[in-house]
Design a protein around this motif. Structure first.
Motif, PDB file in Angstrom:
ATOM      1  N   UNK A 335      94.141  22.890  61.266  1.00 13.38           N
ATOM      2  CA  UNK A 335      93.339  23.507  62.281  1.00 13.38           C
ATOM      3  C   UNK A 335      93.408  25.289  62.146  1.00 13.38           C
ATOM      4  N   UNK A 336      94.226  25.637  61.257  1.00 14.05           N
ATOM      5  CA  UNK A 336      94.185  27.140  61.061  1.00 14.05           C
ATOM      6  C   UNK A 336      93.329  27.468  59.779  1.00 14.05           C
ATOM      7  N   UNK A 337      92.951  26.642  58.984  1.00 18.25           N
ATOM      8  CA  UNK A 337      91.965  26.952  57.775  1.00 18.25           C
ATOM      9  C   UNK A 337      90.793  27.934  58.159  1.00 18.25           C
ATOM     10  N   UNK A 338      90.430  28.793  57.469  1.00 19.71           N
ATOM     11  CA  UNK A 338      89.360  29.610  57.665  1.00 19.71           C
ATOM     12  C   UNK A 338      88.227  29.433  56.730  1.00 19.71           C
ATOM     13  N   UNK A 339      88.594  29.804  55.527  1.00 19.32           N
ATOM     14  CA  UNK A 339      87.313  29.397  54.137  1.00 19.32           C
ATOM     15  C   UNK A 339      87.518  28.138  53.772  1.00 19.32           C
ATOM     16  N   UNK A 340      88.682  27.596  53.482  1.00 11.98           N
ATOM     17  CA  UNK A 340      88.745  26.300  52.838  1.00 11.98           C
ATOM     18  C   UNK A 340      88.421  25.294  53.966  1.00 11.98           C
ATOM     19  N   UNK A 341      87.852  24.276  53.426  1.00 18.98           N
ATOM     20  CA  UNK A 341      87.029  23.056  54.163  1.00 18.98           C
ATOM     21  C   UNK A 341      87.895  21.929  54.540  1.00 18.98           C
ATOM     22  N   UNK A 342      87.885  21.580  55.967  1.00 16.76           N
ATOM     23  CA  UNK A 342      88.722  20.427  56.212  1.00 16.76           C
ATOM     24  C   UNK A 342      87.666  19.126  56.178  1.00 16.76           C
ATOM     25  N   UNK A 343      87.755  18.453  55.198  1.00 19.07           N
ATOM     26  CA  UNK A 343      86.753  17.636  54.584  1.00 19.07           C
ATOM     27  C   UNK A 343      87.731  16.311  53.862  1.00 19.07           C
ATOM     28  N   UNK A 344      87.403  15.113  54.031  1.00 17.48           N
ATOM     29  CA  UNK A 344      88.033  13.882  53.295  1.00 17.48           C
ATOM     30  C   UNK A 344      87.478  13.628  51.836  1.00 17.48           C
ATOM     31  N   UNK A 345      86.643  14.501  51.631  1.00 13.62           N
ATOM     32  CA  UNK A 345      86.404  14.003  49.904  1.00 13.62           C
ATOM     33  C   UNK A 345      86.774  15.071  49.150  1.00 13.62           C
ATOM     34  N   UNK A 346      86.520  15.228  47.769  1.00 11.34           N
ATOM     35  CA  UNK A 346      87.196  15.996  46.798  1.00 11.34           C
ATOM     36  C   UNK A 346      86.027  16.206  45.675  1.00 11.34           C
ATOM     37  N   UNK A 347      86.485  17.117  45.031  1.00 12.04           N
ATOM     38  CA  UNK A 347      85.733  17.603  43.730  1.00 12.04           C
ATOM     39  C   UNK A 347      84.522  18.267  43.760  1.00 12.04           C
ATOM     40  N   UNK A 348      84.087  19.000  45.144  1.00  8.78           N
ATOM     41  CA  UNK A 348      83.210  19.882  45.065  1.00  8.78           C
ATOM     42  C   UNK A 348      83.497  21.396  44.823  1.00  8.78           C
ATOM     43  N   UNK A 349      82.508  22.236  44.565  1.00  5.47           N
ATOM     44  CA  UNK A 349      82.682  23.533  44.298  1.00  5.47           C
ATOM     45  C   UNK A 349      83.725  24.273  45.312  1.00  5.47           C
ATOM     46  N   UNK A 350      83.475  23.814  46.402  1.00  6.80           N
ATOM     47  CA  UNK A 350      84.478  24.696  47.437  1.00  6.80           C
ATOM     48  C   UNK A 350      85.742  23.919  47.595  1.00  6.80           C
ATOM     49  N   UNK A 351      86.839  24.514  48.229  1.00  8.43           N
ATOM     50  CA  UNK A 351      87.948  23.975  48.168  1.00  8.43           C
ATOM     51  C   UNK A 351      88.205  22.977  49.405  1.00  8.43           C
ATOM     52  N   UNK A 352      88.715  21.603  49.404  1.00  9.37           N
ATOM     53  CA  UNK A 352      88.505  20.880  50.286  1.00  9.37           C
ATOM     54  C   UNK A 352      90.028  20.333  50.540  1.00  9.37           C
ATOM     55  N   UNK A 353      90.358  20.111  51.657  1.00  5.37           N
ATOM     56  CA  UNK A 353      91.651  19.768  52.075  1.00  5.37           C
ATOM     57  C   UNK A 353      91.584  18.586  53.336  1.00  5.37           C
TER      58      UNK A 353
END
Length: 400
Positions: A335-353
């Motif tokens: 819930x505290x993430x700001x730039x990084x993305x809360x998503x269940x996938x992986x391997x995209x240009x943006x950082x996913x958690x």
């Protein structure tokens, strides 16, 4: 051609209208010049396209390029270039399903290891038993135990590996396990999604099938869902595997194949940045007071660090880490993430958690999930290609 060049040009054929990129062939069916030509195409006596579910030029380019990547630099026993056949699917799970159902029948068993992708685990637990196909789960770190299990059960027909595994990053020894499986006549299959052909080539170890979720690093931009199965037995791939694929109906489509081929053009460059960023992020996390454990193959603390160096080019972009505060700490962190993305996938240009205990593995019983190392406070992290300082800053503030 070199691997970087292959990512851009592999599988591409000149197009009649001289389009720079292979167009999106948005056609459900294809025509024939004569009845005789139709007969020849249906009998595979002449190349040609029949129906959208069977493939089209846009799809075929993606298939050929990924097959070339997995075979890059590999040779047959006679010294000739290894040739592979790939079939693009609507998802990674569709590709896995085609591979399983084209090779197994009622009464057969698969030998595999703990800590598989949640969808694969549920397929083995909830769908395959209804088809009288059983998964035997064994610790693949203990080669003697694996050998005994195979010797004790003649119904085991396939060995299924996922390395690195999702989301614990555990590795299994492809060379040793594949050799053991071949001694007993087993079909050997590897999910290579986390490693990608940039980091690891399972066909080097005589495996039979490799699968990917192309949604992930191969596409790289989160724009399309897809999956692919690649096989070394061309006769089998062109017959029973192709027939199973077509009858199950899990085909890809021209638009998503087009997005995939465009993503592949930058694949090798993206992977370089993913990997360099990931090493720096892992080192930050491993020294943070809120983190109990970091699962990253590039750290000497990981039990599979040496195995990674043996069979992978780099530790990759994937890691997971365990928060000391358990489930509640995992929820607060996300819930505290700001730039990084809360998503269940992986391997995209943006950082996913993601928080597997509440998302990808919510369908796996807790006791089994814990047994497989997927704890309540485990966070899975796919490191993107942003400026690494910005990734680190966001993770640090969320951990504070």
């Amino acid at each position: 051609m070199g691997f970087d060049t292959l990512c851009i040009h592999g599988g591409h054929k000149p197009e009649n209208n001289r389009a720079h990129l292979t167009p999106i062939y948005a056609s459900s069916t294809y025509t024939f010049d004569s009845a005789e030509q139709a007969i020849a195409v249906f009998k595979n006596e002449e190349p040609g396209y029949i129906y959208g579910r069977f493939g089209n030029p846009t799809i075929n380019e993606a298939e050929e390029r990924i097959a070339m990547m997995e075979a890059y630099g590999l040779q047959n026993a006679d010294g000739s270039q290894l040739q592979l056949k790939a079939i693009l699917h609507a998802s990674g799970m569709a590709a896995i399903t085609t591979m399983l159902l084209s090779n197994l029948k009622a009464g057969d068993k698969i030998i595999t290891h703990p800590s598989l992708y949640g969808g694969t685990q549920e397929l083995a637990d909830k769908i395959l038993p209804g088809l009288d196909i059983e998964a035997v789960i064994v610790d693949f770190k203990d080669i003697n135990t694996v050998a005994k299990a195979i010797q004790a059960d003649k119904a085991i027909k396939m060995m299924y590996m996922e390395t690195p595994a999702n989301p614990t990053l555990k590795c299994v020894d492809l060379e040793v396990l594949s050799a053991l499986a071949k001694e007993h006549g087993l079909i050997v299959c590897v999910d290579n999604t986390f490693a990608t052909p940039y980091l690891q080539q399972p066909f080097r170890y005589d495996v039979d099938f490799v699968m990917h979720s192309t949604t992930k690093f191969l596409n790289g931009h989160g724009t399309a869902v897809g999956g692919i199965v690649i096989g070394r037995d061309l006769e089998k791939m062109n017959t029973i595997v192709t027939k199973t694929h077509r009858l199950l109906g899990g085909n890809s489509n021209a638009f998503e194949a087009f997005l995939l081929t465009n993503g592949l053009r930058s694949f090798s460059l993206r992977m370089e940045r993913h990997c360099s960023n990931a090493q720096k992020v892992a080192e930050l996390l491993s020294n943070h007071e809120a983190v109990a454990l970091v699962n990253y193959l590039g750290l000497t603390s990981h039990p599979d660090h040496e195995l990674c160096k043996k069979q992978m080019k780099h530790a990759g972009a994937m890691m997971s880490f365990e928060l000391k505060g358990g489930f509640d700490a995992g929820v607060r962190f996300m819930n505290k993430l700001k730039m990084c993305t809360n998503a269940v996938s992986l391997g995209t240009c943006d950082t996913l958690l993601s928080h597997p205990a509440s998302t990808t593995h919510v369908g796996v019983p807790r006791e089994k999930r814990i047994e497989f190392g997927i704890t309540d406070g485990l966070i899975r992290l796919s490191v993107g290609i942003e400026n690494v300082e910005d990734i680190i800053a966001d993770l640090a503030q969320a951990l504070a």
